[in-house]
Design an enzyme around this catalytic site. Structure first.
Site, PDB file in Angstrom:
ATOM      1  N   GLU A  65      45.470 -16.946  -5.420  1.00 35.71           N
ATOM      2  CA  GLU A  65      44.340 -17.593  -4.166  1.00 35.71           C
ATOM      3  C   GLU A  65      43.348 -16.292  -3.311  1.00 35.71           C
ATOM      4  O   GLU A  65      43.146 -15.678  -2.720  1.00 35.71           O
ATOM      5  CB  GLU A  65      44.198 -18.590  -3.380  1.00 35.71           C
ATOM      6  CG  GLU A  65      44.548 -19.463  -3.770  1.00 35.71           C
ATOM      7  CD  GLU A  65      44.085 -21.031  -3.551  1.00 35.71           C
ATOM      8  OE1 GLU A  65      43.472 -21.104  -2.427  1.00 35.71           O
ATOM      9  OE2 GLU A  65      44.620 -22.007  -4.295  1.00 35.71           O
TER      10      GLU A  65
HETATM   11  N1  CAA Z   1      31.032 -16.949   1.555  1.00 34.20           N
HETATM   12  C1  CAA Z   1      30.452 -17.233   0.942  1.00 34.20           C
HETATM   13  N2  CAA Z   1      29.290 -16.186   0.903  1.00 34.20           N
HETATM   14  C2  CAA Z   1      29.912 -15.144  -0.363  1.00 34.20           C
HETATM   15  C3  CAA Z   1      32.011 -15.128   0.338  1.00 34.20           C
HETATM   16  C4  CAA Z   1      31.850 -15.466   1.169  1.00 34.20           C
HETATM   17  N3  CAA Z   1      33.458 -16.000   2.038  1.00 34.20           N
HETATM   18  N4  CAA Z   1      32.030 -13.568   0.198  1.00 34.20           N
HETATM   19  C5  CAA Z   1      31.100 -13.493  -0.609  1.00 34.20           C
HETATM   20  N5  CAA Z   1      30.248 -13.989  -0.073  1.00 34.20           N
HETATM   21  C6  CAA Z   1      28.981 -13.993  -1.404  1.00 34.20           C
HETATM   22  C7  CAA Z   1      28.543 -12.746  -0.486  1.00 34.20           C
HETATM   23  O1  CAA Z   1      27.664 -12.795   0.737  1.00 34.20           O
HETATM   24  C8  CAA Z   1      27.378 -11.696  -2.060  1.00 34.20           C
HETATM   25  O2  CAA Z   1      26.098 -12.871  -1.837  1.00 34.20           O
HETATM   26  P1  CAA Z   1      24.829 -12.182  -1.597  1.00 34.20           P
HETATM   27  O3  CAA Z   1      24.601 -10.894  -2.154  1.00 34.20           O
HETATM   28  O4  CAA Z   1      23.583 -12.968  -1.632  1.00 34.20           O
HETATM   29  O5  CAA Z   1      25.064 -11.583   0.093  1.00 34.20           O
HETATM   30  C9  CAA Z   1      28.095 -12.574  -3.588  1.00 34.20           C
HETATM   31  O6  CAA Z   1      28.960 -13.539  -2.895  1.00 34.20           O
HETATM   32  C10 CAA Z   1      28.762 -11.188  -3.732  1.00 34.20           C
HETATM   33  O7  CAA Z   1      30.196 -11.044  -2.509  1.00 34.20           O
HETATM   34  P2  CAA Z   1      30.633  -9.422  -2.398  1.00 34.20           P
HETATM   35  O8  CAA Z   1      29.431  -8.407  -2.736  1.00 34.20           O
HETATM   36  O9  CAA Z   1      31.668  -8.925  -1.267  1.00 34.20           O
HETATM   37  O10 CAA Z   1      31.107  -9.190  -4.067  1.00 34.20           O
HETATM   38  P3  CAA Z   1      32.778  -8.466  -4.726  1.00 34.20           P
HETATM   39  O11 CAA Z   1      31.970  -8.664  -5.963  1.00 34.20           O
HETATM   40  O12 CAA Z   1      32.706  -7.268  -3.954  1.00 34.20           O
HETATM   41  O13 CAA Z   1      33.695  -9.267  -4.499  1.00 34.20           O
HETATM   42  C11 CAA Z   1      35.308 -10.620  -3.134  1.00 34.20           C
HETATM   43  C12 CAA Z   1      34.374  -9.939  -3.242  1.00 34.20           C
HETATM   44  C13 CAA Z   1      36.129 -10.481  -1.800  1.00 34.20           C
HETATM   45  C14 CAA Z   1      36.484  -9.507  -3.723  1.00 34.20           C
HETATM   46  C15 CAA Z   1      36.433 -11.242  -4.163  1.00 34.20           C
HETATM   47  O14 CAA Z   1      35.721 -10.611  -5.619  1.00 34.20           O
HETATM   48  C16 CAA Z   1      37.211 -11.982  -4.716  1.00 34.20           C
HETATM   49  O15 CAA Z   1      37.572 -12.781  -3.560  1.00 34.20           O
HETATM   50  N6  CAA Z   1      38.101 -11.623  -5.232  1.00 34.20           N
HETATM   51  C17 CAA Z   1      39.530 -12.520  -5.281  1.00 34.20           C
HETATM   52  C18 CAA Z   1      39.118 -13.574  -6.054  1.00 34.20           C
HETATM   53  C19 CAA Z   1      40.489 -14.685  -5.758  1.00 34.20           C
HETATM   54  O16 CAA Z   1      40.586 -15.131  -5.096  1.00 34.20           O
HETATM   55  N7  CAA Z   1      40.870 -15.198  -7.273  1.00 34.20           N
HETATM   56  C20 CAA Z   1      42.159 -16.256  -7.052  1.00 34.20           C
HETATM   57  C21 CAA Z   1      41.914 -17.122  -8.206  1.00 34.20           C
HETATM   58  S1  CAA Z   1      41.787 -18.666  -7.872  1.00 34.20           S
HETATM   59  C22 CAA Z   1      43.630 -19.360  -7.560  1.00 34.20           C
HETATM   60  O17 CAA Z   1      44.051 -18.699  -7.780  1.00 34.20           O
HETATM   61  C23 CAA Z   1      43.372 -21.111  -7.685  1.00 34.20           C
HETATM   62  C24 CAA Z   1      45.484 -21.207  -8.471  1.00 34.20           C
HETATM   63  O18 CAA Z   1      45.637 -21.528  -9.443  1.00 34.20           O
HETATM   64  C25 CAA Z   1      46.202 -21.372  -7.115  1.00 34.20           C
END
Ligand code: CAA
Length: 380
Positions: free
Chosen positions: A363
């Site tokens: 996550e």
């Molecule tokens: N809420 C709403 N919108 C959001 C947001 C949030 N929390 N975070 C980002 N966004 C939006 C941004 O505003 C942007 O939108 P706009 O262009 O319209 O403004 C869009 O999403 C893209 O955001 P970023 O430019 O920030 O995207 P990024 O490519 O830089 O990535 C990141 C951001 C935070 C690194 C994201 O890729 C991330 O969270 N990565 C980790 C993924 C993860 O947690 N994976 C876990 C897998 S699931 C799992 O583990 C489940 C299991 O089985 C236990």
């Protein structure tokens, strides 16, 4: 902020504590050893309302708040983090995702069964080449009239082989970047949907982790969640709540290890006295207790933010970052306090140490939490 627990909070916390001690503890070592998924226990947790804690009772849930959810997660995780991750994914990634962003038909069809434990759910975002970099989805969902055609691979999916409902994130229009991503409800057994072999893991070995393969799977249009292009934001918003659950899991692993270490140090004697009387051990206990309590405050703050309707992106990332660090460091200390016995399975702390590691990875890794926290600070 007022973190005093209500009678309802105390009731559900005690129910989870009791369930963990009487139902999860017997057999936890064997399930870890054999990578055995606790299917019967999942059913019982469904009966107790632990699989849909925050879901509105009109959809079969317990209608409780996020504070109740973290209390349950902490208690279950003290004993069995494999069982608690099943609870966490079902509650905060699947049930929450559907309740907050699904339409009424989707809620009636899926949420009502997921909240009661009749169904188990999985959340499918990670891919072989898209873990932390979640916008780089290679799985495609091509619009084909009344359905989408889904192709691709998802990795490390919790509940992967045991779910009935899978929320799958896929790219529908690459030219639009993250705005071309959608989230779909995929049912077990849809033609072309295959479940790969189970992963052999370091920790949370009782949870069921698989690679999933989608080969020309026809997903009806009505199974898309939200407006076209909402999938990436759906994943991010849902994961913010998921991180509260994993933070509470890390807290439970740490506090479970602390409780075992305290008890052991009051029984085990060396140099003529119980080892807790040696400053080397007493100071470890002091550090553990202090940092675990600090982690608890961050976890409660994130849950409180969610309950208040505040934005909880940053507080959930902070809670997960810190609680997972505390879990990793203090489970190692719990093994150290147990000495040779700490290295032996029957004392439980070595399992908690192995289970702690994943809380710094899934996550969103600790490094990703730092991206989320620092970006929110700079934006302010
Ligand atoms: N809420 C709403 N919108 C959001 C947001 C949030 N929390 N975070 C980002 N966004 C939006 C941004 O505003 C942007 O939108 P706009 O262009 O319209 O403004 C869009 O999403 C893209 O955001 P970023 O430019 O920030 O995207 P990024 O490519 O830089 O990535 C990141 C951001 C935070 C690194 C994201 O890729 C991330 O969270 N990565 C980790 C993924 C993860 O947690 N994976 C876990 C897998 S699931 C799992 O583990 C489940 C299991 O089985 C236990």
């Amino acid at each position: 902020m007022d973190f005093s627990l209500t009678e309802e909070h105390i009731m559900i916390r005690d129910a989870a504590r009791d369930f963990a001690r009487t139902e999860l503890l017997p057999g936890v070592i064997e399930r870890d050893e054999k990578q055995h998924f606790p299917a019967e226990l999942v059913k019982k947790m469904g009966d107790l309302g632990f699989l849909g804690i925050m879901v509105d009772p009109k959809y079969g849930g317990s209608g409780m708040d996020a504070i109740s959810y973290v209390l349950v997660m902490e208690e279950l995780s003290k004993i069995d983090a494999s069982a608690s991750v099943i609870v966490s994914v079902n509650n905060s990634l699947v049930c929450y995702g559907l309740e907050a962003y699904g339409n009424e038909e989707q809620k009636q069809k899926y949420l009502t069964k997921l909240a009661t434990g009749e169904f188990v759910g999985a959340f499918c975002l990670s891919e072989p080449e898209a873990g932390s970099d979640a916008t780089s989805q290679a799985t495609t969902a091509i619009d084909n009239g009344d359905h989408y055609v889904l192709n691709g691979t998802k990795n490390w999916i919790t509940n992967g082989g045991r779910s009935d409902v899978y929320l799958v994130i896929a790219q529908t229009d690459r030219s639009k970047g993250h705005r071309g991503i959608n989230a779909f409800i995929v049912e077990k057994g849809m033609p072309g949907f295959e479940i790969g072999p189970k992963e052999d893991k370091l920790g949370i070995r009782g949870s069921d982790t698989h690679t999933l393969q989608f080969n020309d799977v026809k997903v009806p249009k009505e199974n898309r969640i939200g407006e076209d292009g909402f999938g990436f934001k759906f994943a991010m918003k849902t994961l913010s709540g998921g991180r509260i659950g994993i933070a509470a899991q890390a807290l439970g692993i740490a506090s479970g290890a602390y409780e075992l270490a305290l008890k052991y140090s009051k029984e085990r004697k060396a140099f003529g006295t119980e080892i807790c009387n040696h400053q080397a051990i007493a100071f470890k206990l002091a550090d553990m207790y202090t940092e675990i309590d600090a982690a608890r405050h961050l976890v409660m703050k994130a849950a409180w933010d969610k309950d208040q309707g505040n934005n909880y992106d940053r507080s959930s990332a902070m809670a997960k970052l810190y609680a997972s660090k505390v879990a990793m460091e203090h489970t190692v200390e719990a093994v150290q306090i147990h000495g040779g016995n700490g290295f032996v399975k029957e004392y439980h702390v070595e399992r908690l140490m192995r289970d702690a590691k994943i809380t710094q990875i899934y996550e969103g890794t600790s490094e990703i939490q730092k991206i989320v926290i620092s970006r929110s600070l700079i934006k302010e």
